[in-house]
Design an enzyme around this catalytic site. Structure first.
Site, PDB file in Angstrom:
ATOM      1  N   SER A 172       0.827  -1.210   0.000  1.00 32.97           N
ATOM      2  CA  SER A 172       0.000   0.000   0.000  1.00 32.97           C
ATOM      3  C   SER A 172       0.857   1.256   0.000  1.00 32.97           C
ATOM      4  O   SER A 172       1.963   1.265   0.559  1.00 32.97           O
ATOM      5  CB  SER A 172      -0.891  -0.005   1.249  1.00 32.97           C
ATOM      6  OG  SER A 172      -1.465   1.263   1.467  1.00 32.97           O
ATOM      7  N   TYR A 181      -2.507  -0.236   9.987  1.00 34.70           N
ATOM      8  CA  TYR A 181      -2.676  -0.817   8.650  1.00 34.70           C
ATOM      9  C   TYR A 181      -1.380  -0.667   7.845  1.00 34.70           C
ATOM     10  O   TYR A 181      -0.881  -1.634   7.253  1.00 34.70           O
ATOM     11  CB  TYR A 181      -3.833  -0.135   7.915  1.00 34.70           C
ATOM     12  CG  TYR A 181      -3.915  -0.512   6.456  1.00 34.70           C
ATOM     13  CD1 TYR A 181      -4.318  -1.785   6.066  1.00 34.70           C
ATOM     14  CD2 TYR A 181      -3.603   0.411   5.466  1.00 34.70           C
ATOM     15  CE1 TYR A 181      -4.388  -2.138   4.724  1.00 34.70           C
ATOM     16  CE2 TYR A 181      -3.674   0.072   4.119  1.00 34.70           C
ATOM     17  CZ  TYR A 181      -4.068  -1.195   3.754  1.00 34.70           C
ATOM     18  OH  TYR A 181      -4.136  -1.536   2.428  1.00 34.70           O
TER      19      TYR A 181
END
Length: 339
Positions: free
Chosen positions: A142, A167
Site C-alpha cells: 500500500s 494498517y
C-alpha cells in the site's frame, strides 16, 4: 497457469480474477467475506464470476462457477489447517495475495483484526508458498507505507520506516516478511504498493463511494483537513493491468538473476487535489455537495504521489486513466447498481 487469488470477493481481487479468467488461466478465488463492509456487494461480485451466494456462504467448501476456469472457497487466511490442504489439492503455479483487512481508520479501533489477517494470514501464505514450491508470489502492499515521508513523488527507493497507522505498519511488515522468505527459501516475491484505487464495484468505505452516496442521498460529505489533501487516484483497470502483467511475467528469469524480491508502485503518477476530485463527482451527478470541512484524521497523510519509473522500466507500463473518465465510469456503475 493455475492462480490462487485471495481476496477474490474484494474490489481488486474480483477484477484480477475476471481478467485472468478471460485470458484463459485457471483461477481459484479465496475470501472470508467478512462484514467490514456490505457483504451483499461481495456476493454480487462473486455472482459476476459465476458463484452463487448459497455455496459461497459455506466455509471451506469449493464452489464451481458456471465457467470452467473459476472456482471459489470461503476461507480465512489464518486457517493453518485448511489453507495448506487447499495448496496441496490445487497445486497452484502462482499466488496473488490481495486479501487483507483494509482501511486506515478502522485499524485505530480494531487492531486485532489487522494482526490476524495481515500478519498471521500473510505468514501462512508465505509458508504455503515455501512448502508447495510456488513459482511466484505477487502480493498487495500500500502507498500508506510511505507514512510521514515528505519527498514526492514517492519512490520505492525511499525509506519507509515511519508509518502512521497500524494498517500501514502491517503492509510494511508484509514486505519485510516477503524479503525474508525470498532470501532464506528462494521464494520469488513481488510487492505492489497500490495508490488510492477507485472505480466501479469499489469499496463503500473509500472516498469515491462515500462522496457519491452522500451527495445522491442529500447528506453532507466529510472533507478532511479542510480539503487540503492530494491523492494519486488510480483507476481500477490500471491497477489490474499492472497486477496481471506481473502475474504473467515468468519469475524464472528473476530466479536466475538472483532477483527474488521486488516492490513496485502502481499509481497514476499524478497528485490530484481532493476538492478537484469532488468537483468531478459533482459534475457527473449534476449536483453540488454539502461540504462539512473537518480536521485531518489520525492515520491520514496529506499527499500521495507515485513514482512509477521502475514499473515502466521492467514492464513497459504506466497507468494513465484520467480522473474525468474514471469518475464517470464509477458514477455510471453506481446509478446502475443502486437503481
Amino acid at each position: 497457469m493455475k492462480v490462487l487469488v485471495t481476496g477474490a470477493a474484494g474490489f481488486i481481487g474480483f477484477f484480477v480474477s475476471k481478467i485472468l479468467i478471460n485470458k484463459g488461466h485457471q483461477v481459484v478465488g479465496l475470501d472470508n467475506i467478512n462484514d467490514y463492509y456490505d457483504v451483499n456487494l461481495k456476493f454480487s461480485r462473486l455472482k459476476e464470476l459465476g458463484i452463487e451466494k448459497e455455496c459461497a456462504s459455506e466455509f471451506n467448501k469449493v464452489c464451481k462457477s458456471s465457467s470452467s476456469f473459476f472456482s471459489f472457497v470461503r476461507m480465512n487466511l489464518e486457517d493453518r489447517e485448511n489453507l495448506p490442504e487447499l495448496f496441496k489439492n490445487e497445486k497452484f503455479d502462482i499466488v496473488c495475495n490481495l486479501a487483507a483487512q483494509a482501511g486506515v481508520r478502522y485499524s485505530l479501533e480494531n487492531p486485532e483484526t489487522y494482526i490476524d489477517s495481515n500478519l498471521v494470514g500473510f505468514l501462512n501464505i508465505l509458508e504455503c508458498c515455501r512448502n508447495f514450491e510456488i513459482k511466484h508470489l505477487v502480493y498487495a502492499s500500500s502507498s500508506s507505507v510511505y507514512g510521514l515521508n515528505k519527498k514526492v513523488p514517492f519512490s520505492t527507493d525511499d525509506n519507509v520506516d515511519h508509518p502512521i497507522s497500524l494498517y500501514a505498519a502491517t503492509k510494511k511488515s508484509n514486505e519485510l516478511m516477503a524479503h525474508t522468505y525470498s532470501h532464506l527459501f528462494n521464494v520469488p516475491t513481488t510487492g505492489l504498493r497500490f495508490f488510492t484505487v477507485y472505480g466501479p464495484w469499489g469499496r463503500p468505505d473509500m472516498a469515491m463511494f462515500l462522496f457519491t452516496d452522500a451527495i445522491v442521498n442529500d447528506r453532507p460529505i466529510k472533507v478532511f483537513n479542510h480539503g487540503k489533501m492530494e491523492r494519486d487516484f488510480t483507476y481500477i483497470d490500471d491497477i489490474v493491468e499492472g497486477v496481471v502483467r506481473i502475474i504473467e511475467k515468468p519469475a524464472i528469469s528473476r530466479v536466475e538473476n538472483k532477483e527474488l524480491y521486488k516492490v513496485y508502485n502502481i499509481g497514476n503518477n499524478n497528485s490530484v487535489k481532493l476538492l478537484d476530485f469532488i468537483k468531478e463527482i459533482e459534475k457527473n451527478l449534476n449536483k453540488e455537495a454539502d461540504k462539512n470541512m473537518m480536521d485531518i484524521q489520525p492515520g491520514d497523510v496529506e499527499r500521495t504521489w507515485a513514482d512509477v519509473d521502475q514499473l515502466i522500466a521492467d514492464y513497459d507500463y504506466r497507468p494513465n486513466t484520467s480522473i474525468a473518465r474514471g469518475v464517470k465510469a464509477f458514477v455510471d456503475w453506481y446509478r446502475e447498481y443502486y437503481k
